[in-house]
Write an enzyme that holds these catalytic residues in place. Sequence first.
Site, short mmCIF file in Angstrom:
data_model
loop_
_atom_site.label_atom_id
_atom_site.label_comp_id
_atom_site.label_asym_id
_atom_site.label_seq_id
_atom_site.Cartn_x
_atom_site.Cartn_y
_atom_site.Cartn_z
N LYS A 14 0.34 -2.42 2.79
CA LYS A 14 1.09 -1.20 2.44
C LYS A 14 0.69 -0.03 3.35
CE LYS A 14 -0.29 -1.19 -1.93
NZ LYS A 14 -1.20 -2.36 -1.96
N ARG A 89 2.36 1.85 -10.30
CA ARG A 89 1.59 0.63 -10.52
C ARG A 89 1.64 0.16 -11.97
NH1 ARG A 89 -2.24 1.20 -5.90
NH2 ARG A 89 -3.60 -0.61 -5.90
N ARG A 128 -11.97 -6.49 6.25
CA ARG A 128 -12.07 -5.03 6.34
C ARG A 128 -13.39 -4.54 5.73
NH1 ARG A 128 -7.48 -1.44 3.73
NH2 ARG A 128 -8.49 -2.22 1.85
N ARG A 134 -14.92 1.11 2.66
CA ARG A 134 -14.28 1.10 1.33
C ARG A 134 -15.09 0.25 0.35
NH1 ARG A 134 -7.81 0.94 0.70
NH2 ARG A 134 -8.42 0.05 -1.30
N ARG A 146 -9.18 -6.49 -8.47
CA ARG A 146 -8.00 -5.69 -8.06
C ARG A 146 -6.74 -6.55 -8.10
NH1 ARG A 146 -10.31 -3.85 -2.49
NH2 ARG A 146 -8.19 -3.12 -2.04
P1 AP5 Z 1 -3.64 -2.45 4.26
O1 AP5 Z 1 -2.52 -2.01 5.12
O2 AP5 Z 1 -4.74 -1.51 4.01
O3 AP5 Z 1 -3.08 -3.03 2.87
P2 AP5 Z 1 -2.83 -2.28 1.51
O4 AP5 Z 1 -1.77 -3.03 0.81
O5 AP5 Z 1 -2.64 -0.84 1.76
O6 AP5 Z 1 -4.24 -2.58 0.83
P3 AP5 Z 1 -5.17 -1.63 -0.02
O7 AP5 Z 1 -6.55 -2.19 0.08
O8 AP5 Z 1 -4.98 -0.21 0.30
O9 AP5 Z 1 -4.61 -1.98 -1.44
P4 AP5 Z 1 -4.85 -1.41 -2.83
O10 AP5 Z 1 -3.51 -1.46 -3.42
O11 AP5 Z 1 -5.93 -2.17 -3.51
O12 AP5 Z 1 -5.46 0.04 -2.58
P5 AP5 Z 1 -5.08 1.50 -3.02
O13 AP5 Z 1 -5.71 2.39 -2.08
O14 AP5 Z 1 -3.63 1.62 -3.27
O15 AP5 Z 1 -4.20 -3.81 4.90
C1 AP5 Z 1 -5.37 -4.44 4.39
C2 AP5 Z 1 -6.15 -5.03 5.57
O16 AP5 Z 1 -5.36 -6.07 6.17
C3 AP5 Z 1 -6.46 -4.03 6.69
O17 AP5 Z 1 -7.71 -4.29 7.22
C4 AP5 Z 1 -5.35 -4.30 7.72
O18 AP5 Z 1 -5.75 -4.00 9.02
C5 AP5 Z 1 -5.11 -5.79 7.53
N1 AP5 Z 1 -3.71 -6.19 7.81
C6 AP5 Z 1 -2.59 -5.48 7.52
N2 AP5 Z 1 -1.49 -6.18 7.92
C7 AP5 Z 1 -1.94 -7.34 8.44
C8 AP5 Z 1 -1.29 -8.47 9.02
N3 AP5 Z 1 0.05 -8.53 9.12
N4 AP5 Z 1 -2.06 -9.50 9.45
C9 AP5 Z 1 -3.40 -9.44 9.35
N5 AP5 Z 1 -4.10 -8.40 8.82
C10 AP5 Z 1 -3.37 -7.36 8.38
O19 AP5 Z 1 -5.80 1.60 -4.45
C11 AP5 Z 1 -7.20 1.61 -4.55
C12 AP5 Z 1 -7.60 1.87 -5.99
O20 AP5 Z 1 -7.18 3.19 -6.38
C13 AP5 Z 1 -6.99 0.94 -7.05
O21 AP5 Z 1 -7.75 -0.23 -7.22
C14 AP5 Z 1 -7.02 1.84 -8.29
O22 AP5 Z 1 -8.31 1.89 -8.85
C15 AP5 Z 1 -6.71 3.21 -7.71
N6 AP5 Z 1 -5.27 3.52 -7.71
C16 AP5 Z 1 -4.49 3.76 -6.61
N7 AP5 Z 1 -3.21 4.00 -6.96
C17 AP5 Z 1 -3.17 3.91 -8.32
C18 AP5 Z 1 -2.11 4.03 -9.27
N8 AP5 Z 1 -0.85 4.29 -8.89
N9 AP5 Z 1 -2.42 3.87 -10.58
C19 AP5 Z 1 -3.70 3.61 -10.98
N10 AP5 Z 1 -4.74 3.46 -10.13
C20 AP5 Z 1 -4.48 3.61 -8.80
MG MG Z 2 -3.55 0.94 1.04
#
Ligand code: AP5
Ligand code: MG
Length: 194
Positions: A14, A89, A128, A134, A146
Amino acid sequence: MFNLILFGPPGSGKGTQSEKLIAKYHLKHLSTGDILRSEIAKKSKLGLEAKKLMDKGELVPDEVVIGMINDALENNKSAKGFLFDGFPRTEVQAAELDKLLAGKKSSIALVLAMNVSEKELIKRLLKRGEASGRSDDANEEVIKARIGEYHKKTQSVLKHYQKEKKVAEIEGEGSIDEIFQRLAKAISKVYKEK
Ligand code: AP5
Ligand code: MG
């Protein structure tokens, strides 16, 4: 306004694809995860409370993230559109987002749902975790928690948008550029660039 949701499990790409999408479509990127991490960096009360849950791989309360999105919409009144990343979410968050956008005479145009196998998600996040700071990437147990939260609370949010025929399923494995081309193709069906 042209509003998109980039939807998918942790590690589905994402954040990576958001960077490319906002550049191409001139949208304002709203990532609740990024906003929460900036609150943690500031050591605000909200950030410190959220960190306890994030480090366990659990979602933070709906009212916290809804408040953040409300503020972001208010602070970006001139935006051409928004790209929501990691929000909504839960079904409560999706219903609130509809209301907030309706209040601005707007709505979600399209939900791009990226599909990636669990094996690949874990591989990407562990990789990562070796380099980035992180804390929720640090061990496989938290990563699996997660992914568990995603299956339990988030995946069903898609039904909310499927009823409105707003979901495009995207194969989320392959090169970053290939995936971006798939996203752009799905967007081109609902949005004509001027
Ligand atoms: P990346 O692009 O970072 O993927 P992502 O889907 O953004 O992954 P996140 O780790 O950010 O997901 P998340 O949903 O757990 O985190 P969030 O910050 O939203 O890619 C991941 C890795 O893969 C990178 O190293 C990248 O380089 C690599 N990659 C990308 N594309 C690739 C490809 N094609 N091939 C190979 N490698 C690739 O949430 C974090 C926490 O915050 C949650 O757990 C929760 O506690 C809280 N939170 C956030 N939003 C909410 C909400 N709306 N409600 C409640 N709690 C929330
Ligand atoms: Mg993300």
